[in-house]
Scaffold this active site. Structure first.
Site, mmCIF file in Angstrom:
data_model
loop_
_atom_site.group_PDB
_atom_site.id
_atom_site.type_symbol
_atom_site.label_atom_id
_atom_site.label_comp_id
_atom_site.label_asym_id
_atom_site.label_seq_id
_atom_site.Cartn_x
_atom_site.Cartn_y
_atom_site.Cartn_z
ATOM 1 N N PRO A 1 0.851 -0.786 -0.427
ATOM 2 C CA PRO A 1 -0.160 0.200 -0.159
ATOM 3 C C PRO A 1 0.874 1.482 -0.454
ATOM 4 O O PRO A 1 1.579 2.019 1.257
ATOM 5 C CB PRO A 1 -0.796 -0.471 1.384
ATOM 6 C CG PRO A 1 0.149 -0.917 2.350
ATOM 7 C CD PRO A 1 0.421 -1.503 1.374
ATOM 8 N N GLU A 2 0.592 2.047 -0.733
ATOM 9 C CA GLU A 2 1.530 3.439 -1.044
ATOM 10 C C GLU A 2 -0.287 3.942 -1.010
ATOM 11 O O GLU A 2 -1.490 3.781 -0.902
ATOM 12 C CB GLU A 2 1.911 3.597 -2.194
ATOM 13 C CG GLU A 2 3.175 2.904 -1.611
ATOM 14 C CD GLU A 2 4.206 3.181 -2.934
ATOM 15 O OE1 GLU A 2 4.568 4.278 -3.659
ATOM 16 O OE2 GLU A 2 4.666 2.259 -3.938
#
Length: 272
Positions: A2-3
């Site tokens: 996750p970014e």
DNA sequence: CACGAGACCTGTTCGC
DNA sequence: TGCGAACAGGTCTCGT
């Protein structure tokens, strides 16, 4: 996994409730976990007590944090390297990596899948306790080129690790930083204080373009952990060593910077 | 203040 | 085929 774009996608899906009910309005009955360290604070016993019977009023994102506004307090969830979170019916078999579960009165569950167990949940009265340490949101209208040039002006660091520093800008990770630097034509090891004003503008623009493209594609799904996103099919340099640069055909190179794999085009992104 | 190394964890893929 | 090494979306802490 996750970014910013992946967390944004997850937040939107949980809010909209695509193939599942929306998270909004769900009443939490309890939390169960096989990996107590997923609960960073308060202590697990206090957390259990305080989370009970809370109603989720809204779902959002700040930096890489998934933000659940409750009727009392705020639950922040950080997915770190391998986290993924989704609504699943209590009838469904528990997956191998679904270590922590929020149970709802409706019979649905929010399952936190996390193979590497780096993820964390934090229950706070006021999320500012955590957000105060974060830099600006790169997609916020207030994050103008001038604002970017301004925060850049106090720094003298290698540009890639700087962009990934959450207190400098919130939400940029390894994928989108490599992509943004390629769009901007800036070598990842360039010094932040050596950029021309044209390069500052190109980088500001590159950061936003990479993030927007990521969101448009529902984020990136690289390995067996994440599902959904398509942005991995549009990578210019990230994890493409040896492949031709989409701009000039020069083979993409991989180096290590700040202990992170770093991908760039040696022709479009000159060292000096 | 800037930066590198080591921790925290486990799963998959690669090279011999 | 087997086995260890390398690598993975993040961030914190410590020493220089």
């Amino acid at each position: 996994m996750p970014e910013l774009p992946e967390v944004e996608t997850i937040a939107q899906n949980l809010k909209m409730g695509i193939d599942t009910p929306t998270l909004i309005g769900q009443e939490i009955t309890k939390v169960s976990t096989r990996w107590p360290r997923h609960i960073e604070r308060p202590s697990i016993s206090t957390f259990r007590k305080k989370i009970r019977n809370r109603i989720i009023e809204d779902v959002g994102r700040r930096g890489k944090y998934l933000v659940l506004d409750l009727d009392e307090g705020t639950l922040l969830i950080h997915l770190r390297m391998s986290g993924d979170i989704r609504m699943i019916n209590e009838e469904d078999v528990r997956g191998r990596f679904e270590h922590t579960i929020l149970h709802f009165a409706s019979g649905w569950q929010l399952r936190f899948s996390d193979a590497r167990k780096f993820g964390r949940m934090i229950l706070v009265r006021d999320p500012e306790e955590i957000f105060a340490k974060l830099g600006p949101e790169p997609l916020d209208p207030e994050f103008t080129v001038e604002a970017f040039a301004n925060i850049l002006s106090n720094k003298k660091r290698m540009i890639k690790p700087l962009i990934m520093d959450q207190s400098f800008i919130a939400g940029m990770g390894n994928i989108y930083t490599d992509e943004a630097l390629h769009i901007a034509g800036i070598h990842p090891s360039r010094r932040s204080d050596g950029l021309t004003s044209g390069q500052v503008e190109a980088l500001w623009s590159g950061i936003r373009m990479a993030l927007l493209a990521g969101i448009q594609n529902n984020g990136a799904s690289i390995d067996w952990i994440y599902r959904g996103g398509e942005y991995q099919n549009h990578f210019r340099v990230y994890q493409q060593p040896g492949e031709p640069c989409p701009v000039c055909e020069t083979p993409i190179e991989r180096i290590v910077l700040g202990q992170r794999g770093t991908h760039y085009c040696p022709s479009c992104q000159r060292e000096k």
